[in-house]
Scaffold this active site. Sequence first.
Site, short mmCIF file in Angstrom:
data_model
loop_
_atom_site.label_atom_id
_atom_site.label_comp_id
_atom_site.label_asym_id
_atom_site.label_seq_id
_atom_site.Cartn_x
_atom_site.Cartn_y
_atom_site.Cartn_z
N ASP A 82 -2.32 6.99 -7.64
CA ASP A 82 -3.38 6.55 -6.73
C ASP A 82 -2.77 6.26 -5.36
OD1 ASP A 82 -6.34 5.49 -6.57
OD2 ASP A 82 -5.11 3.95 -5.61
N ASN A 90 -8.87 5.81 6.61
CA ASN A 90 -10.18 6.32 7.02
C ASN A 90 -10.82 5.44 8.08
OD1 ASN A 90 -10.28 8.62 5.35
ND2 ASN A 90 -11.04 7.45 3.60
N ASP A 99 -8.39 13.02 5.06
CA ASP A 99 -8.26 14.29 4.34
C ASP A 99 -6.84 14.84 4.47
OD1 ASP A 99 -10.86 14.20 3.48
OD2 ASP A 99 -11.62 15.64 4.95
N ASP A 125 -8.85 9.73 -4.07
CA ASP A 125 -7.42 9.59 -3.79
C ASP A 125 -6.62 9.45 -5.08
OD1 ASP A 125 -8.37 7.14 -4.55
OD2 ASP A 125 -7.44 6.00 -2.93
#
Length: 202
Positions: A82, A90, A99, A125
């Site tokens: 993770d 973000n 991204d 993710d």
Amino acid sequence: MLCKITSQYFTLYPLYLKLLISATSYSYEYTQLLLNNSNLSLQSKTDDLTKVLNRRGFEDLGQKSIDIALEMDNEGMIFFIDMDGLKKINDTYGHSMGDKAIQAQAQVLKKALRSNDVIGRVGGDEFVAITIGMKPESLPKIRTKIEKLNETISEKKRLPFTLSCSIGAIPFCKKNKDLSSLILEADSLLYEEKQMKKNNQK
């Protein structure tokens, strides 16, 4: 296929032949699984952003890979990975940069693991990998390799942050081979690592 066995112990011939047939069958079936029979099938099971398997592709190939490995008396590891701090990336730099971070993390995992390992992106993710033949004692080495590649690729791509990820890993064997259960166990270990990192930041 022709083979010549030089041993004089004729009673062992059936065993030799069984091993040869199993190895050939494993190679053929595994190749067919990787090819997914057609380009259309492959596309439907590949994550567009990272080019690793998507959830559907990983679920299809993952359990079959474990079953085939165990038939060949091979065990291995399940990795649940993770990314750390994707929400902050973000929020700070925008989803386009998020991204790029996800793509870079997938690149790290492909470089850190072997070409025959099965890697999938199963969430925004979240990544899962099946490493056939890998032993638990190899985990520290893999962790270090991923950490170094996170730094190297972040610098190479000139990201305004350094990639980081948490890992939960669990071995699979004949007594513990259900992929869904293994992922849950690995996810639990990942959560513990996440909590440890948060505590260390306080």
